[in-house]
Design a protein around this motif. Structure first.
Motif, PDB file in Angstrom:
ATOM      1  N   TRP A  74       0.848  -1.184   0.000  1.00  8.61           N
ATOM      2  CA  TRP A  74       0.000   0.000   0.000  1.00  8.61           C
ATOM      3  C   TRP A  74       0.886   1.238   0.000  1.00  8.61           C
ATOM      4  N   PRO A  75       0.503   2.311  -0.680  1.00  5.43           N
ATOM      5  CA  PRO A  75       1.324   3.534  -0.690  1.00  5.43           C
ATOM      6  C   PRO A  75       1.397   4.170   0.693  1.00  5.43           C
ATOM      7  N   GLU A  76       2.369   5.054   0.886  1.00  6.75           N
ATOM      8  CA  GLU A  76       2.581   5.673   2.197  1.00  6.75           C
ATOM      9  C   GLU A  76       1.395   6.525   2.637  1.00  6.75           C
ATOM     10  N   SER A  77       0.575   6.950   1.684  1.00  7.80           N
ATOM     11  CA  SER A  77      -0.611   7.749   2.046  1.00  7.80           C
ATOM     12  C   SER A  77      -1.604   6.938   2.877  1.00  7.80           C
ATOM     13  N   HIS A  78      -1.442   5.595   2.879  1.00  7.72           N
ATOM     14  CA  HIS A  78      -2.322   4.726   3.663  1.00  7.72           C
ATOM     15  C   HIS A  78      -1.721   4.340   5.019  1.00  7.72           C
ATOM     16  N   ASN A  79      -0.575   4.937   5.389  1.00 10.91           N
ATOM     17  CA  ASN A  79       0.021   4.652   6.697  1.00 10.91           C
ATOM     18  C   ASN A  79      -0.961   5.006   7.819  1.00 10.91           C
ATOM     19  N   THR A  80      -0.976   4.192   8.869  1.00 10.81           N
ATOM     20  CA  THR A  80      -1.895   4.451   9.989  1.00 10.81           C
ATOM     21  C   THR A  80      -1.176   4.264  11.330  1.00 10.81           C
ATOM     22  N   TRP A  81      -1.691   4.955  12.342  1.00  7.80           N
ATOM     23  CA  TRP A  81      -1.212   4.773  13.710  1.00  7.80           C
ATOM     24  C   TRP A  81      -1.971   3.599  14.333  1.00  7.80           C
ATOM     25  N   GLU A  82      -1.224   2.651  14.880  1.00  4.42           N
ATOM     26  CA  GLU A  82      -1.827   1.455  15.458  1.00  4.42           C
ATOM     27  C   GLU A  82      -1.332   1.266  16.891  1.00  4.42           C
ATOM     28  N   PRO A  83      -2.233   0.896  17.828  1.00  2.42           N
ATOM     29  CA  PRO A  83      -1.772   0.602  19.194  1.00  2.42           C
ATOM     30  C   PRO A  83      -0.892  -0.644  19.185  1.00  2.42           C
ATOM     31  N   LYS A  84       0.036  -0.699  20.121  1.00  2.60           N
ATOM     32  CA  LYS A  84       1.010  -1.791  20.139  1.00  2.60           C
ATOM     33  C   LYS A  84       0.342  -3.155  20.199  1.00  2.60           C
ATOM     34  N   GLN A  85      -0.767  -3.255  20.932  1.00  2.00           N
ATOM     35  CA  GLN A  85      -1.400  -4.568  21.079  1.00  2.00           C
ATOM     36  C   GLN A  85      -1.979  -5.099  19.767  1.00  2.00           C
ATOM     37  N   ASN A  86      -2.150  -4.220  18.761  1.00  6.11           N
ATOM     38  CA  ASN A  86      -2.677  -4.657  17.462  1.00  6.11           C
ATOM     39  C   ASN A  86      -1.587  -5.256  16.563  1.00  6.11           C
ATOM     40  N   LEU A  87      -0.343  -5.007  16.927  1.00  8.34           N
ATOM     41  CA  LEU A  87       0.760  -5.432  16.072  1.00  8.34           C
ATOM     42  C   LEU A  87       1.246  -6.824  16.472  1.00  8.34           C
ATOM     43  N   LYS A  88       1.229  -7.731  15.504  1.00  6.55           N
ATOM     44  CA  LYS A  88       1.676  -9.111  15.734  1.00  6.55           C
ATOM     45  C   LYS A  88       3.026  -9.366  15.066  1.00  6.55           C
ATOM     46  N   CYS A  89       3.740  -8.288  14.774  1.00  9.59           N
ATOM     47  CA  CYS A  89       5.009  -8.392  14.027  1.00  9.59           C
ATOM     48  C   CYS A  89       6.185  -8.141  14.978  1.00  9.59           C
ATOM     49  N   SER A  90       6.469  -9.085  15.846  1.00  8.54           N
ATOM     50  CA  SER A  90       7.515  -8.901  16.856  1.00  8.54           C
ATOM     51  C   SER A  90       8.876  -8.649  16.223  1.00  8.54           C
ATOM     52  N   PHE A  91       9.147  -9.300  15.076  1.00  5.40           N
ATOM     53  CA  PHE A  91      10.443  -9.119  14.425  1.00  5.40           C
ATOM     54  C   PHE A  91      10.610  -7.685  13.935  1.00  5.40           C
ATOM     55  N   LEU A  92       9.556  -7.116  13.325  1.00 12.30           N
ATOM     56  CA  LEU A  92       9.633  -5.738  12.832  1.00 12.30           C
ATOM     57  C   LEU A  92       9.723  -4.744  13.985  1.00 12.30           C
ATOM     58  N   LEU A  93       9.068  -5.036  15.090  1.00  8.30           N
ATOM     59  CA  LEU A  93       9.192  -4.180  16.277  1.00  8.30           C
ATOM     60  C   LEU A  93      10.623  -4.202  16.803  1.00  8.30           C
ATOM     61  N   LYS A  94      11.203  -5.379  16.790  1.00  6.11           N
ATOM     62  CA  LYS A  94      12.590  -5.512  17.242  1.00  6.11           C
ATOM     63  C   LYS A  94      13.523  -4.724  16.337  1.00  6.11           C
TER      64      LYS A  94
END
Length: 412
Positions: A74-94
């Protein structure tokens, strides 16, 4: 275009053309047309769903952590703010926290505190670095995949940059064999081959050429630098397991193209232990005439870098230029105390003006150690003699040497 034709052109690489549109524009067009594209990160899985590609920013609101997310495909215009508990991407968080720590740790304490204490979001300079690092990581991964599609040898190629924000080199094309320039013919066909049942004891190709058999029973080089290698060719009766077929089988090791921390740009390190006197890789590139090499050499003088390698085994008619076309050897750095040594090799093409250039280890090499050879091509280690000097690359500008060896000459 039919599916069969599309598959054929993709395999040949004919579909790779420059495009003026950005990735974001192409992603949006693909989604409107419901088209998938692996290169753009649009798959059936995320065509209508959201998958995190990387994390751009961080903030704290009312005691809750939020992350600005770039969605894959998706293009950067679709970037969104997400609460941490919604993110299941532990590797990307790291990865996000690792990039944040690296950037801040290189700043003065007062400046670091100022940039990270803003609870609304990260300072713009920090966020910009994290985004650039994420985009670089994606670009290098794509390049790594491209290199492994194009290589013809068994070992895997990896790419790593933990030093700066440089991405894949521009205007470089990976090849596995010599690329002939106009007026040069690098293809040759041996007229005769051996009829050995045992190439160690029979009258094999090296004996027919009047030279010593190059390898021992472990396929390690046993001849002195400066002496040629004659391997068995396509007309030989011996099979693919013949001990006199080493270079032609390609590099057996997994290697990593990495960004060096000492200002030498890209380098190559081995990911496996390499025994002494073992074949490691070939030096390939565009084969040009010596006259053309002279002209290009003058252009390369402006940068202080050249990839010109003279094929002067018996004459000085041709030169290999690996500046634009080459394999992993394009990224191997110079050292005054190298762990690789150059040899001239003849297989199917027996034209003494066009030897293949093979690099063999001069000593045991540990996994993770950088691979180097001497750009002046003098013998090194216990294989050398004082009188040997092999195929010096054309260099007119005295470039400062950064190899760090105890016997460093100071200049290339």
């Amino acid at each position: 275009m039919t599916p069969q034709r599309r598959e054929e052109t993709e395999r040949m690489g004919a579909w790779c053309v420059p495009c003026l549109a950005s990735n974001e524009t192409l992603q949006e067009l693909c989604r409107k047309e419901l088209l998938t594209c692996k290169c753009l990160g649009i798959t059936r899985k995320n065509l209508n769903n959201y998958e995190v590609e990387y994390i751009c920013d961080h903030k704290i609101e009312k005691g809750r952590e939020y992350f600005l997310v770039k969605w894959k495909g998706w293009p950067e215009s679709h970037n969104t703010w997400e609460p941490k508990q919604n993110l299941k991407c532990s590797f990307l968080l790291k990865q996000f926290y690792s990039d944040l720590y690296k950037y801040v740790s290189e700043l003065k304490p007062s400046k670091a505190s100022l940039l990270t204490n803003n609870t609304k979001c990260l300072d713009r300079s920090v966020a910009d670095y994290i985004i650039k690092k994420a985009k670089q990581r994606i670009a290098l991964k794509r390049w790594e995949e491209e290199l492994n599609r194009k290589k013809s040898h068994n070992g895997m190629l990896y790419v790593e940059n933990d030093v700066d924000l440089d991405g894949p080199p521009r205007d470089f094309y990976y090849i596995n064999d010599y690329k002939a320039s106009p007026g040069v013919n690098t293809f040759g066909e041996a007229i005769v081959g051996c009829e050995c049942t045992d190439c160690f004891t029979g009258k094999c190709c090296p004996a027919e050429a009047g030279v010593v058999f190059a390898y021992n029973e472990h396929r390690q080089i046993k001849i002195q630098p400066g002496r040629p290698i004659y391997e068995c060719n396509a007309r030989c009766k011996c099979g693919p397991d013949c001990p006199n077929r080493v270079v032609q089988k390609g590099p057996p090791y997994s290697l990593c193209i990495f960004r060096t921390p000492n200002g030498c740009g890209w380098g190559v390190k081995t990911l496996q232990k390499i025994k002494k006197h073992s074949f490691v890789m070939e030096y390939v590139g565009e084969v040009i005439t010596s006259e053309e090499a002279e002209r290009r050499g003058q252009q390369y003088d402006n940068t202080g870098i050249t990839y010109l390698f003279d094929l002067d085994y018996e004459s000085d008619e041709f030169t290999v230029d690996a500046a634009r076309y080459g394999n992993v050897s394009h990224f191997v750095n110079h050292s005054c105390d190298p762990n690789l040594q150059v040899y001239n090799v003849f297989i199917d093409n027996l034209d003494v003006r066009l030897p293949r250039i093979a690099l063999f280890s001069t000593r045991p090499i540990k996994a993770g150690e950088e691979l180097t050879f001497d750009y002046q091509m003098k013998g090194s280690g216990d294989l050398s003699t004082d009188s040997i000097e092999l195929s010096p690359a054309k260099k007119r500008v005295r470039t400062t040497c950064r190899c760090g060896a105890a016997n460093c000459r100071g200049y290339l």
